[in-house]
Design a protein around this motif. Sequence first.
Motif, PDB file in Angstrom:
ATOM      1  N   GLN A  14      -4.998   2.478  -4.090  1.00  0.00           N
ATOM      2  CA  GLN A  14      -3.732   1.804  -3.829  1.00  0.00           C
ATOM      3  C   GLN A  14      -3.724   0.413  -4.423  1.00  0.00           C
ATOM      4  OE1 GLN A  14      -3.724   3.248   0.590  1.00  0.00           O
ATOM      5  NE2 GLN A  14      -1.860   2.147   0.211  1.00  0.00           N
ATOM      6  N   ARG A  15      -4.849  -0.307  -4.234  1.00  0.00           N
ATOM      7  CA  ARG A  15      -4.897  -1.678  -4.752  1.00  0.00           C
ATOM      8  C   ARG A  15      -4.812  -1.684  -6.270  1.00  0.00           C
ATOM      9  NH1 ARG A  15      -6.301  -6.442  -2.610  1.00  0.00           N
ATOM     10  NH2 ARG A  15      -7.146  -5.544  -0.707  1.00  0.00           N
ATOM     11  N   PHE A  18      -1.278  -0.935  -7.339  1.00  0.00           N
ATOM     12  CA  PHE A  18      -0.396  -2.083  -7.109  1.00  0.00           C
ATOM     13  C   PHE A  18      -0.556  -3.102  -8.223  1.00  0.00           C
ATOM     14  CE2 PHE A  18       1.034  -6.058  -5.455  1.00  0.00           C
ATOM     15  CZ  PHE A  18       2.079  -5.734  -4.628  1.00  0.00           C
ATOM     16  N   HIS A 142      -2.096  -1.878   3.299  1.00  0.00           N
ATOM     17  CA  HIS A 142      -0.704  -2.126   3.674  1.00  0.00           C
ATOM     18  C   HIS A 142      -0.254  -3.490   3.154  1.00  0.00           C
ATOM     19  CE1 HIS A 142      -0.679   1.363   6.314  1.00  0.00           C
ATOM     20  NE2 HIS A 142      -1.804   0.937   6.876  1.00  0.00           N
ATOM     21  N   ASN A 143       1.047  -3.656   3.087  1.00  0.00           N
ATOM     22  CA  ASN A 143       1.636  -4.961   2.751  1.00  0.00           C
ATOM     23  C   ASN A 143       3.015  -5.028   3.386  1.00  0.00           C
ATOM     24  OD1 ASN A 143       3.233  -3.328   1.123  1.00  0.00           O
ATOM     25  ND2 ASN A 143       2.931  -4.530  -0.745  1.00  0.00           N
ATOM     26  N   LEU A 160      -0.825  -7.741   0.197  1.00  0.00           N
ATOM     27  CA  LEU A 160      -1.551  -6.478   0.202  1.00  0.00           C
ATOM     28  C   LEU A 160      -2.934  -6.671   0.816  1.00  0.00           C
ATOM     29  CD1 LEU A 160      -1.317  -3.494  -0.708  1.00  0.00           C
ATOM     30  CD2 LEU A 160      -2.551  -4.159  -2.777  1.00  0.00           C
ATOM     31  N   CYS A 183       6.791  -1.688   4.425  1.00  0.00           N
ATOM     32  CA  CYS A 183       5.560  -1.625   3.648  1.00  0.00           C
ATOM     33  C   CYS A 183       5.860  -1.009   2.288  1.00  0.00           C
ATOM     34  CB  CYS A 183       4.511  -0.793   4.385  1.00  0.00           C
ATOM     35  SG  CYS A 183       2.877  -0.781   3.602  1.00  0.00           S
ATOM     36  N   PRO A 185       3.128  -0.414  -0.683  1.00  0.00           N
ATOM     37  CA  PRO A 185       1.843  -0.674  -1.322  1.00  0.00           C
ATOM     38  C   PRO A 185       1.671  -0.080  -2.716  1.00  0.00           C
ATOM     39  CG  PRO A 185       1.584   1.051   0.296  1.00  0.00           C
ATOM     40  CD  PRO A 185       3.010   0.586   0.392  1.00  0.00           C
TER      41      PRO A 185
END
Length: 390
Positions: A14-15, A18, A142-143, A160, A183, A185
Motif C-alpha cells: 500500500q505504501r 501510494f 490507513h490515512n 499515511l 481513508c 490509501p
Amino acid sequence: MENKTLETPAVNEQRRNFISGSISAGFLGAGIAAGLVPALAHAESGKPVDRMASYTADQLERVKQVLVVPPMVPAHDQVAKGKPKVVEVRLHVEEKQIELENGTKAWVCAFNGSVPGPLIVCHQHDYVELTLVNPKTNTLAHNIDLHAATGALGGGELTLVSPGEEVTFRFKAIKVGTFVYHCAPGGVMIPWHVVMGMNGAIMVLPREGLSDGDGNNLTYDKAYYIGEQDFYIPQNEQGQYKAYDTVLGSMNETLEVMKTLTPSHVVFNGAVGALTGQNSMTAKLGETVLFVHSQANRDTRPHIIGGHGDYVWNTGSFSDRPSQNLETWHIAGGSAGAALYTFKQPGLYVYVNHNLIEAIMKGAAGHIKVDGEWNDDLMTQVSKPSPIKS
C-alpha cells in the motif's frame, strides 16, 4: 443532546502504491472578535478583508475537541467567540467485525470505532490539528483525506501510517460547510476502505453562524449526524451472507461484489435499525434540529416522513443561500449536506433515504421521536374507517 453550546506485506505494498502514484487513479476527485476588533476591514483597494483569516496557528489558543459517537455531535458554539482556535482532534482506527443485521457480519475499518466516524466541528479560519493513530494490532495502512482541507490529496499523502504508527497534521479551515472525510490509501484500497465504513464528516460553521441568505441568523436547539453507508457482503451458493475470520480474508470476494455496484445493505450509522427503538433521535415540539447527512460513496436523497427541510444546504456549502421548504433533498456521493427543521407536531417521524427500496429493504431508515401536544388543525382524522356507503 443540546447543542446551543455544541468539543505485513500488504501494508508495504500500500505504501509503495501510494508513493509511486497509483493513488492518482483513485483521487479524482461572530463578525466581531471578542467585541474588540472588527472582523472585516478594508484594504486600500476598498475590498473587504477578513481579519480573522490573518492569524497563524502559533498565535492562537489550542482547544481539544471531545469527539462523540454519531448521531451525537461534539459540544460547540454556533457563533464563534473571539479569535480562531487550533482545534485538536484524535482519531484511532479500529479494524473489527460488526453485525449489520440478524447475524450478518462485516469487517470495517472504523474511525474511533464507529461507522460513520465522529463528526468534527469547527469555525471558518480555525485550524484543525488531527492526530491519526493506527494501532499495531491492525493489519492495514490507513490515512485520511478531508474534503474540507485545501491542499493536494486533502492530507492523504501527509497522513499515511502503518500499523504501530501515528501522525499529526494540520490544516486551516477556509471553506464553510459540511464535508466528508475518508481513508484513501491508494489503488483499490480506496473504495474498499470507504465501503468498509472508513468515513465521516466535518462541519465548518461560518464565524457569525448560519444564515437564511437574507441576513437573518438561523439557530438550532440540537444537532444529529447521520452517516449513510453502503455495504457489499458476498453470498454463498445458498444465498447466505458469508463471514470471514480476517479483514484481508474478506477483501477479494468483497471487491467482486463491489464491481456490481449493487450493495447488499444501505444503512444509517453502521447497521440496520441503528437509529430506531432506544437509539431513535429525539426532539420536542417547537425545537429546531440540524441534520447533517453524509454519503461518501453513493448519491442519496434524505426525507423526513411527515416533515420537511425548512432550510437545506444540500451541497453542504454554508456560503450558499439555503433552499427552503423541501420535501426531499439530494446529496451527491462523496459529500455531506445539512438541513434544519422545526418540529410542528409530536409523534414518530421516519427519516429515510427516499429510494424506498434502499430504505425499507436494505436498511436506510431511522426514527425521530417528538414529544408534545397534538395539533388537530394541522392534521386530524375526520372519520374513522367504516364500510363503504353505496
